[in-house]
Enzyme design. Sequence first.
Site, short mmCIF file in Angstrom:
data_model
loop_
_atom_site.label_atom_id
_atom_site.label_comp_id
_atom_site.label_asym_id
_atom_site.label_seq_id
_atom_site.Cartn_x
_atom_site.Cartn_y
_atom_site.Cartn_z
N GLY A 107 -5.80 -12.10 -12.63
CA GLY A 107 -4.39 -11.36 -13.86
C GLY A 107 -5.80 -10.62 -15.30
O GLY A 107 -6.20 -11.22 -15.05
N ARG A 109 -7.14 -11.80 -6.38
CA ARG A 109 -7.08 -13.26 -6.73
C ARG A 109 -8.32 -13.70 -5.67
O ARG A 109 -7.89 -14.97 -5.63
CB ARG A 109 -6.07 -13.89 -7.15
CG ARG A 109 -5.49 -13.13 -7.89
CD ARG A 109 -4.60 -14.48 -8.62
NE ARG A 109 -3.54 -14.12 -9.42
CZ ARG A 109 -3.68 -14.93 -11.24
NH1 ARG A 109 -5.16 -15.30 -11.62
NH2 ARG A 109 -3.11 -14.41 -12.12
N ASP A 131 -11.28 -20.64 -13.39
CA ASP A 131 -11.45 -20.61 -11.77
C ASP A 131 -12.57 -19.65 -11.50
O ASP A 131 -13.48 -20.03 -10.81
CB ASP A 131 -10.65 -20.10 -11.26
CG ASP A 131 -9.24 -21.87 -11.77
OD1 ASP A 131 -9.80 -22.91 -11.59
OD2 ASP A 131 -8.01 -21.57 -11.54
N LYS A 170 -12.12 -13.97 -19.79
CA LYS A 170 -11.06 -13.42 -19.80
C LYS A 170 -9.81 -14.11 -20.03
O LYS A 170 -9.98 -14.90 -18.35
CB LYS A 170 -11.12 -11.77 -18.81
CG LYS A 170 -9.48 -11.18 -18.40
CD LYS A 170 -9.36 -11.02 -16.30
CE LYS A 170 -8.91 -13.24 -16.33
NZ LYS A 170 -8.21 -13.09 -15.26
N THR A 171 -8.95 -14.31 -20.49
CA THR A 171 -7.54 -14.36 -19.81
C THR A 171 -6.23 -14.11 -20.88
O THR A 171 -6.61 -14.71 -21.85
CB THR A 171 -7.29 -15.63 -19.33
OG1 THR A 171 -5.90 -15.91 -18.98
CG2 THR A 171 -7.85 -16.79 -19.88
N ASP A 193 -3.99 -16.10 -21.23
CA ASP A 193 -3.62 -17.29 -21.47
C ASP A 193 -4.11 -18.02 -22.41
O ASP A 193 -3.69 -19.16 -23.33
CB ASP A 193 -3.83 -18.13 -20.60
CG ASP A 193 -3.00 -17.58 -19.43
OD1 ASP A 193 -2.09 -16.85 -18.60
OD2 ASP A 193 -3.33 -18.48 -18.01
N GLY A 207 1.61 -17.82 -19.10
CA GLY A 207 0.14 -18.63 -20.04
C GLY A 207 -0.35 -19.50 -19.10
O GLY A 207 -0.83 -20.38 -19.57
N ARG A 221 -0.26 -7.44 -20.61
CA ARG A 221 -1.22 -7.67 -20.05
C ARG A 221 -1.93 -6.65 -20.28
O ARG A 221 -3.22 -6.65 -19.54
CB ARG A 221 -1.38 -8.58 -18.24
CG ARG A 221 -0.49 -9.71 -18.51
CD ARG A 221 -0.42 -10.58 -17.11
NE ARG A 221 -0.29 -9.87 -16.63
CZ ARG A 221 -0.43 -9.95 -15.30
NH1 ARG A 221 -0.77 -11.62 -14.78
NH2 ARG A 221 -0.90 -9.91 -13.77
P1 FBP Z 1 -5.62 -15.45 -15.29
O1 FBP Z 1 -5.67 -16.72 -15.20
O2 FBP Z 1 -6.33 -14.73 -13.66
O3 FBP Z 1 -5.87 -14.70 -16.22
O4 FBP Z 1 -4.08 -14.99 -14.88
C1 FBP Z 1 -3.14 -14.83 -16.18
C2 FBP Z 1 -1.51 -15.15 -15.64
O5 FBP Z 1 -1.08 -13.32 -16.88
C3 FBP Z 1 -1.13 -15.83 -16.21
O6 FBP Z 1 -0.13 -16.30 -17.45
C4 FBP Z 1 0.21 -16.31 -15.09
O7 FBP Z 1 0.49 -17.67 -14.96
C5 FBP Z 1 -0.73 -15.18 -13.73
O8 FBP Z 1 -1.63 -14.46 -14.70
C6 FBP Z 1 0.74 -14.32 -12.85
O9 FBP Z 1 -0.44 -13.92 -11.72
P2 FBP Z 1 0.45 -12.99 -11.35
O10 FBP Z 1 -0.24 -11.78 -11.98
O11 FBP Z 1 -1.03 -13.06 -9.62
O12 FBP Z 1 1.54 -13.06 -10.66
#
Ligand code: FBP
Length: 548
Positions: free
Chosen positions: A77, A141, A172, A198-199, A201, A247, A423
């Site tokens: 993300g 991903r 991950d 990075k994240t 969350d 998150g 984000r």
């Molecule tokens: P990462 O763990 O890859 O940093 O992603 C965080 C996040 O924004 C989460 O908060 C959320 O649940 C998820 O990505 C949403 O995923 P997507 O971008 O695939 O809709």
Amino acid sequence: MTKSPLQIARAHYQPKLPVALQNYVSITEGKATESVADQDDIKKLFPNTYGMPLLTFEPGEKKNYPVVNVGVILSGGQAPGGHNVISGLFDGLKKLNPKNKLYGFLEGPIGLVEHKHTELTEKVVADYRNTGGFDIIGSGRTKLEEEWQFDKGAEICKKLGIQAIVIIGGDDSNTNACVLAEYYKQKEIEIQVIGCPKTIDGDLKNEMIETSFGFDTACKVYSELIGNIQRDASSAKKYWHFIRLMGRSASHIALECALQSQPNVCLISEEVEANNQTLDDIVNNIVKVIVNRGNAGLNFGTVLIPEGLIEFIPAMKKLIAELNDMLADNDDFNAMNTDDERREYVKGMLTPESCNIYRSLPKGIAKQLTLDRDPHGNIQVSLIETEKLLIEMVGKRLAQMKAEGKYKGKFSAINHFFGYEGRCAIPSNFDADYTYSLGYTASILISEGKTGYMSSVRKLTEPAAEWIAGGVPITMMMNMERRSGKMKPVIQKALVRLDGEPFKFFAKYREKWEDAQPDYIYPGPIQYFGPTEVCDQPTRTLLLEKNK
Ligand code: FBP
């Protein structure tokens, strides 16, 4: 590209660097490290990268580094600051040896496997300095976990003369970075792998990684929006706002936003689990606050809900774990054509206890629980509309109370989900500086020949000049966990600690925030230029964790 005045001004912002990164670096090696848990298993799985020392950078003498070509990947993300990791990495590499080259693999880890890449030159990087988003090279991903993928990666690296890969990702992706580093070392393939935390969350943190980048900016964006909603709510006095916040599993974002905006209710998943709460208990608690406020004539308020809540209600957790195992690579389920067919199949496979819960859920939510897992086997909690579920259940309970003459107030609710709004925001000064330093640190780790390390910058509540940069062995953060039905080595996720200062602060004041007289804070938008106490503050979480 047409730019706003803020974008133009931001392009000239020079991120602040720790003193040690302002010139040349000398490296101090700490003691051999151990993984956080399951040491024997992790050591066995990572014989070549286990136990490496912590690395700390200090100011040093000029060194001549050999030329190195580097590839960078943005994984998972988006998080504000990704472009500045790349800018810092690029500037660091060019400073250490102007002949160094940086390549970006496109659209995430798949770019490495499918050989999609581009060279990142000064001209390219210049357009992305201090901007939000991951669009410079895109993200994805795809999970890097199969040996054939590693071999394909090695092929393109050989072709481009790449000796090191930087993977910018969450827990991950950094787990996979570590597996890749180990594989290349074991096969004597000379490609180093460095990770970067990075994240949004905020759940990739530990003793050595104080926070993941993007958490600061994203929380500031959501808190601004929550503050605006609170002002609207207390102006119109007619709506309850149920706001779900991204998150994933951890409630760090919800907690930080609560600290910044002081809502009437904020649920913390980790507390729900610790207290063994049911969905009914949660509904009762929200109803209690609504009734108290309604009795005082205040038919409005805010409820913050972490997006992973449902996974932490113990009975739901069991149901989700059963679904995760059941749905992993389940061709029969995937081949079914209708929702009813899938529902019947799932009911037939669950234990009686989980089946009862599954049947009691509104059909929409039950279906959301069986949607595709992400490539790492995690349930996609961003797709589960818990805020709507809670509005429905709270509404029913209040209607019942009204019919019994136990409640006279009104209840009208609006649902929100804040995630994507934050984000890709323009990184706050904190994230712009932190990410640039992380990228710069990665360039040094590479030039020093390190692999299997994560770039680390600490002492983040101090002014940037005093931050401490270095490297942390990724194996140090690992433990064994059950994923897609199998035990795997993974970086331990940092959930909200109920004995931690941020939660303790929240728990001390939350009853006051429930009160008839709201104590809302309206944080306003992120400020990029102005007094340091307005523009350069880290999150409340970080400040409280450091007892500031
Ligand atoms: P990462 O763990 O890859 O940093 O992603 C965080 C996040 O924004 C989460 O908060 C959320 O649940 C998820 O990505 C949403 O995923 P997507 O971008 O695939 O809709």
